[in-house]
Scaffold this motif. Structure first.
Motif, PDB file in Angstrom:
ATOM      1  N   SER A   7       0.837  -1.196   0.000  1.00 48.64           N
ATOM      2  CA  SER A   7       0.000   0.000   0.000  1.00 48.64           C
ATOM      3  C   SER A   7       0.873   1.248   0.000  1.00 48.64           C
ATOM      4  N   ASP A   8       0.340   2.312  -0.555  1.00 50.37           N
ATOM      5  CA  ASP A   8       0.980   3.630  -0.460  1.00 50.37           C
ATOM      6  C   ASP A   8       2.468   3.604  -0.860  1.00 50.37           C
ATOM      7  N   VAL A   9       2.708   3.131  -2.060  1.00 47.78           N
ATOM      8  CA  VAL A   9       4.076   3.106  -2.595  1.00 47.78           C
ATOM      9  C   VAL A   9       4.531   4.537  -2.905  1.00 47.78           C
ATOM     10  N   HIS A  10       3.603   5.370  -3.364  1.00 48.41           N
ATOM     11  CA  HIS A  10       3.861   6.797  -3.577  1.00 48.41           C
ATOM     12  C   HIS A  10       5.114   7.084  -4.411  1.00 48.41           C
ATOM     13  N   ALA A  11       5.215   6.377  -5.536  1.00 48.87           N
ATOM     14  CA  ALA A  11       6.265   6.674  -6.516  1.00 48.87           C
ATOM     15  C   ALA A  11       7.679   6.591  -5.949  1.00 48.87           C
ATOM     16  N   GLY A  35      -3.637   0.790  -3.235  1.00 49.17           N
ATOM     17  CA  GLY A  35      -3.784   2.158  -3.704  1.00 49.17           C
ATOM     18  C   GLY A  35      -2.652   3.098  -3.348  1.00 49.17           C
ATOM     19  N   ASP A  36      -2.697   4.292  -3.954  1.00 49.69           N
ATOM     20  CA  ASP A  36      -1.648   5.301  -3.865  1.00 49.69           C
ATOM     21  C   ASP A  36      -0.301   4.766  -4.364  1.00 49.69           C
ATOM     22  N   LEU A  37      -0.314   4.355  -5.614  1.00 51.95           N
ATOM     23  CA  LEU A  37       0.941   3.979  -6.276  1.00 51.95           C
ATOM     24  C   LEU A  37       1.781   5.217  -6.535  1.00 51.95           C
ATOM     25  N   ASN A  63      -6.488   7.853  -3.252  1.00 46.35           N
ATOM     26  CA  ASN A  63      -6.855   9.234  -3.559  1.00 46.35           C
ATOM     27  C   ASN A  63      -5.816   9.915  -4.449  1.00 46.35           C
ATOM     28  N   HIS A  64      -4.526   9.569  -4.255  1.00 41.52           N
ATOM     29  CA  HIS A  64      -3.493  10.190  -5.095  1.00 41.52           C
ATOM     30  C   HIS A  64      -3.523   9.654  -6.531  1.00 41.52           C
ATOM     31  N   ASP A  65      -3.919   8.376  -6.683  1.00 49.77           N
ATOM     32  CA  ASP A  65      -4.048   7.824  -8.040  1.00 49.77           C
ATOM     33  C   ASP A  65      -5.182   8.528  -8.784  1.00 49.77           C
ATOM     34  N   CYS A 117      -9.345  -2.301   0.958  1.00 45.08           N
ATOM     35  CA  CYS A 117      -9.827  -0.956   0.633  1.00 45.08           C
ATOM     36  C   CYS A 117      -8.652   0.009   0.787  1.00 45.08           C
ATOM     37  N   HIS A 118      -8.818   1.240   0.298  1.00 45.19           N
ATOM     38  CA  HIS A 118      -7.741   2.228   0.492  1.00 45.19           C
ATOM     39  C   HIS A 118      -7.916   2.941   1.846  1.00 45.19           C
ATOM     40  N   GLY A 119      -9.000   3.698   2.005  1.00 48.53           N
ATOM     41  CA  GLY A 119      -9.229   4.418   3.257  1.00 48.53           C
ATOM     42  C   GLY A 119     -10.040   3.594   4.244  1.00 48.53           C
ATOM     43  N   GLY A 149      -5.206   0.941   3.759  1.00 47.30           N
ATOM     44  CA  GLY A 149      -4.006   1.773   3.690  1.00 47.30           C
ATOM     45  C   GLY A 149      -4.317   3.195   4.116  1.00 47.30           C
ATOM     46  N   HIS A 150      -3.753   4.155   3.398  1.00 46.55           N
ATOM     47  CA  HIS A 150      -4.132   5.568   3.480  1.00 46.55           C
ATOM     48  C   HIS A 150      -3.518   6.319   4.665  1.00 46.55           C
ATOM     49  N   THR A 151      -3.400   5.693   5.857  1.00 51.38           N
ATOM     50  CA  THR A 151      -2.833   6.404   7.010  1.00 51.38           C
ATOM     51  C   THR A 151      -1.311   6.254   7.079  1.00 51.38           C
ATOM     52  N   HIS A 152      -0.750   5.307   6.331  1.00 51.81           N
ATOM     53  CA  HIS A 152       0.696   5.071   6.315  1.00 51.81           C
ATOM     54  C   HIS A 152       1.230   4.622   7.675  1.00 51.81           C
ATOM     55  N   VAL A 153       0.387   4.006   8.467  1.00 51.21           N
ATOM     56  CA  VAL A 153       0.767   3.532   9.805  1.00 51.21           C
ATOM     57  C   VAL A 153       0.472   2.039   9.887  1.00 51.21           C
TER      58      VAL A 153
HETATM   59 ZN    ZN Z   1      -1.117   7.484   0.680  1.00 47.81          ZN
END
Ligand code: ZN
Length: 246
Positions: A7-11, A35-37, A63-65, A117-119, A149-153
């Motif tokens: 999750s949340d790889v964020h480029a 999500g949030d690749l 959300n970022h995707d 799910c993402h959030g 994912g989404h919270t990065h925690v």
């Molecule tokens: Zn994220």
């Protein structure tokens, strides 16, 4: 069946490669992406290409995707996130932008036990912050086990016998969470931008056969990712936060 859960790889290509290296030894058979690749990081095309090349079993959008693909304006983002997502939109190839735009919205049922799910299961953009969010997410879910994912925690909750407890109270990694009775809501953490004070990349593995969720952490060359962010002209804060995991 064993699933690698990202999750949340964020480029963040360096973190993604470190996780894939570590996961090869674990190992796994199928890939799930929560999500949030893209967004924040300097390598959106390389990350999307890498994930696409792995032929994931399931990918849902974050959300970022959604904003990076141009499906929604960036109004809800803070100044730094907005600058980064505008850069991302321009940097993405047409093909990768189209691919991101077509990602399904979560939640998505994976098997009899798990959905992703993402959030949250009731709103892809909502954050799970407190117990009320946890309970509402469990209620809205179609499955007893939700990976989000989404919270990065990296965090996990269990609701059993009307009592809500932390399934991730043990801070040692890797952590094996045996899914027992009740409901579970678990975040495997962020690959590319952890925010729980540990700068190492976070990820998870779901073993459907033994009904276990494993939570991992692995180091990656953060200085290389920071240099990529600076070279791209992205906000300096995005480079600095990686070093402290916030
Ligand atoms: Zn994220």
């Amino acid at each position: 069946m064993r699933y690698l859960v990202l999750s949340d790889v964020h480029a963040n290509l360096e973190a993604l490669e470190a996780v894939l290296d570590a996961a090869r030894e674990i190992p796994y058979e199928r890939l799930l992406v929560l999500g949030d690749l893209v967004g924040y990081g300097a390598d959106p095309n390389a990350v999307v290409d890498r994930i696409r090349g792995l032929q994931p079993h399931a990918v849902i959008r974050g959300n970022h995707d959604k904003v990076g693909a141009g499906l929604e304006p960036s109004d809800a983002f803070n100044t730094v996130a907005r600058a980064a997502i505008r850069w991302t939109y321009e940097a993405l190839s047409d093909d990768n932008r189209d691919w991101l735009a077509e990602l399904p919205t979560g939640p998505l049922v994976i098997d009899d036990l798990l959905e992703i799910c993402h959030g949250t299961p009731f709103d892809e953009d909502m954050y799970v912050f407190d117990d009320a969010d946890v309970l509402r997410s469990m209620q809205a879910a179609d499955r007893r086990l939700v990976l989000f994912g989404h919270t990065h925690v990296q965090v996990g909750y269990r609701l059993a016998n009307q009592s809500l407890t932390l399934a991730t109270a043990d801070v040692r990694r890797p952590l094996h969470i045996a899914i027992g009775q009740g409901h579970y809501l678990i975040n495997p953490g962020s690959v590319g931008q952890p925010r729980d004070g540990d700068p190492r990349a976070g990820f998870g593995v779901y073993d459907a056969g033994s009904q276990v969720v494993e939570i991992y952490r692995t180091p990656y060359p953060i200085e290389q990712t920071q240099a990529r962010i600076r070279d791209a002209g992205l906000p300096e804060a995005l480079a600095q936060r990686l070093a402290i995991g916030r």
